[in-house]
Design a protein around this motif. Structure first.
Motif, PDB file in Angstrom:
ATOM      1  N   LEU A 140     -52.675 -15.480 -27.792  1.00  0.00           N
ATOM      2  CA  LEU A 140     -53.559 -15.443 -26.768  1.00  0.00           C
ATOM      3  C   LEU A 140     -53.020 -15.259 -25.128  1.00  0.00           C
ATOM      4  O   LEU A 140     -52.075 -15.901 -25.101  1.00  0.00           O
ATOM      5  CB  LEU A 140     -54.733 -16.313 -26.530  1.00  0.00           C
ATOM      6  CG  LEU A 140     -55.175 -16.864 -24.858  1.00  0.00           C
ATOM      7  CD1 LEU A 140     -56.424 -15.757 -25.482  1.00  0.00           C
ATOM      8  CD2 LEU A 140     -55.988 -18.473 -25.358  1.00  0.00           C
ATOM      9  N   ASP A 199     -58.198 -21.127 -20.645  1.00  0.00           N
ATOM     10  CA  ASP A 199     -58.143 -20.948 -21.807  1.00  0.00           C
ATOM     11  C   ASP A 199     -58.190 -21.826 -23.222  1.00  0.00           C
ATOM     12  O   ASP A 199     -58.301 -20.667 -24.066  1.00  0.00           O
ATOM     13  CB  ASP A 199     -55.926 -21.152 -21.704  1.00  0.00           C
ATOM     14  CG  ASP A 199     -55.390 -21.170 -20.301  1.00  0.00           C
ATOM     15  OD1 ASP A 199     -56.107 -19.567 -19.739  1.00  0.00           O
ATOM     16  OD2 ASP A 199     -54.497 -21.422 -19.607  1.00  0.00           O
ATOM     17  N   THR A 255     -59.109 -14.449 -37.228  1.00  0.00           N
ATOM     18  CA  THR A 255     -57.126 -14.525 -36.579  1.00  0.00           C
ATOM     19  C   THR A 255     -56.487 -13.924 -37.365  1.00  0.00           C
ATOM     20  O   THR A 255     -57.153 -13.279 -38.948  1.00  0.00           O
ATOM     21  CB  THR A 255     -56.526 -15.557 -36.602  1.00  0.00           C
ATOM     22  OG1 THR A 255     -56.958 -16.013 -36.828  1.00  0.00           O
ATOM     23  CG2 THR A 255     -57.089 -16.042 -34.789  1.00  0.00           C
ATOM     24  N   GLY A 296     -59.984 -19.364 -25.771  1.00  0.00           N
ATOM     25  CA  GLY A 296     -59.188 -18.892 -27.280  1.00  0.00           C
ATOM     26  C   GLY A 296     -60.187 -19.776 -27.792  1.00  0.00           C
ATOM     27  O   GLY A 296     -59.919 -18.823 -29.438  1.00  0.00           O
ATOM     28  N   TYR A 300     -58.095 -12.224 -20.078  1.00  0.00           N
ATOM     29  CA  TYR A 300     -57.186 -12.824 -21.358  1.00  0.00           C
ATOM     30  C   TYR A 300     -57.549 -12.245 -22.809  1.00  0.00           C
ATOM     31  O   TYR A 300     -58.632 -10.685 -22.556  1.00  0.00           O
ATOM     32  CB  TYR A 300     -58.771 -13.728 -21.939  1.00  0.00           C
ATOM     33  CG  TYR A 300     -58.390 -14.864 -20.783  1.00  0.00           C
ATOM     34  CD1 TYR A 300     -57.444 -16.090 -21.313  1.00  0.00           C
ATOM     35  CD2 TYR A 300     -59.349 -15.303 -20.191  1.00  0.00           C
ATOM     36  CE1 TYR A 300     -57.236 -17.388 -20.574  1.00  0.00           C
ATOM     37  CE2 TYR A 300     -59.738 -15.656 -19.136  1.00  0.00           C
ATOM     38  CZ  TYR A 300     -58.495 -17.172 -19.458  1.00  0.00           C
ATOM     39  OH  TYR A 300     -58.094 -18.498 -18.270  1.00  0.00           O
ATOM     40  N   ARG A 301     -57.238 -11.749 -23.099  1.00  0.00           N
ATOM     41  CA  ARG A 301     -56.839 -10.932 -24.785  1.00  0.00           C
ATOM     42  C   ARG A 301     -56.343 -12.043 -25.885  1.00  0.00           C
ATOM     43  O   ARG A 301     -55.572 -12.146 -25.717  1.00  0.00           O
ATOM     44  CB  ARG A 301     -55.865  -9.769 -24.861  1.00  0.00           C
ATOM     45  CG  ARG A 301     -55.628  -9.035 -25.807  1.00  0.00           C
ATOM     46  CD  ARG A 301     -55.250  -7.710 -25.644  1.00  0.00           C
ATOM     47  NE  ARG A 301     -56.154  -6.910 -24.895  1.00  0.00           N
ATOM     48  CZ  ARG A 301     -55.435  -5.654 -24.759  1.00  0.00           C
ATOM     49  NH1 ARG A 301     -54.418  -5.426 -25.135  1.00  0.00           N
ATOM     50  NH2 ARG A 301     -56.227  -4.623 -24.005  1.00  0.00           N
ATOM     51  N   LEU A 302     -57.480 -11.776 -27.428  1.00  0.00           N
ATOM     52  CA  LEU A 302     -56.594 -12.201 -28.878  1.00  0.00           C
ATOM     53  C   LEU A 302     -56.466 -11.038 -29.426  1.00  0.00           C
ATOM     54  O   LEU A 302     -57.477 -10.093 -29.408  1.00  0.00           O
ATOM     55  CB  LEU A 302     -57.577 -13.772 -29.085  1.00  0.00           C
ATOM     56  CG  LEU A 302     -57.042 -13.675 -30.323  1.00  0.00           C
ATOM     57  CD1 LEU A 302     -56.396 -15.186 -29.772  1.00  0.00           C
ATOM     58  CD2 LEU A 302     -58.559 -14.708 -30.914  1.00  0.00           C
ATOM     59  N   ARG A 304     -52.892 -14.461 -20.768  1.00  0.00           N
ATOM     60  CA  ARG A 304     -53.420 -14.750 -19.342  1.00  0.00           C
ATOM     61  C   ARG A 304     -52.830 -13.897 -19.037  1.00  0.00           C
ATOM     62  O   ARG A 304     -51.935 -13.990 -18.580  1.00  0.00           O
ATOM     63  CB  ARG A 304     -53.741 -16.481 -19.807  1.00  0.00           C
ATOM     64  CG  ARG A 304     -54.770 -15.993 -17.954  1.00  0.00           C
ATOM     65  CD  ARG A 304     -54.663 -17.221 -17.376  1.00  0.00           C
ATOM     66  NE  ARG A 304     -52.967 -18.419 -17.323  1.00  0.00           N
ATOM     67  CZ  ARG A 304     -52.393 -19.313 -17.753  1.00  0.00           C
ATOM     68  NH1 ARG A 304     -52.826 -20.044 -18.330  1.00  0.00           N
ATOM     69  NH2 ARG A 304     -51.034 -19.116 -17.219  1.00  0.00           N
TER      70      ARG A 304
END
Length: 165
Positions: A102, A134, A147, A138, A90-92, A104
């Motif tokens: 976000l 997810d 964010t 998130g 996962y990457r935000l 996946r």
């Protein structure tokens, strides 16, 4: 704080205990706890107090999970946060001034907005299969790190203009 009504997973509660702990819970998602080492000095600019992965512990349903926040410098990408959970990456990462994307396993699945507080807004991508993990991940990352971010050129212009008399 009243629960957030997620469009896919119903009521989700995000709780912050100062800069020490963030908890995300809901009937349809895994339970997430993100804690900062109490011995670590807290940075007031970061909801969880640090971006140092050695000072943070992330648990999903009680299982410790690898968390890798980048250092956060000039570029939006430098504010990314990576998580490995059950073989999934996962990457935000900030992608506009107010929100972060976000992903996946590299696929864009949703957008999150938060000022690094308990109010988190998630917008899921149409046509994407969204899993309970997810949402849990998130919401936790958006609350812990906030964010969005200015593009580099705006940061440079702002820096130059503030240096001028």
């Amino acid at each position: 704080m009243a629960p957030i009504e997620d469009t896919r997973f119903g009521a989700i509660t995000v709780r912050q205990d100062g800069q020490d702990r963030i908890e995300v819970a809901g009937e349809a998602i895994p339970h997430v706890v993100l804690e900062r080492d109490p011995a670590a000095e807290a940075d007031p600019q970061i909801a969880i107090g640090t971006r140092d992965p050695a000072r943070l512990t992330l648990r999903i349903d009680g299982v410790e999970v690898e968390l890798k926040p980048a250092k956060g410098r000039l570029s939006r990408r430098s504010y990314r946060v990576d998580v490995e959970y059950e073989g999934t990456s996962y990457r935000l990462v900030p992608d506009s001034v107010p929100s972060s994307r976000l992903t996946r396993d590299g696929a864009h699945i949703g957008d999150f907005s938060s000022d690094g507080d308990e109010m988190v807004i998630a917008e899921w991508r149409e046509g994407s299969e969204i899993r309970p993990a997810d949402a849990a991940i998130g919401y936790a990352l958006a609350s812990a790190f906030g964010t969005g971010g200015l593009p580099m050129w705006m940061m440079i212009v702002d820096g130059v203009s503030s240096a001028l008399p």
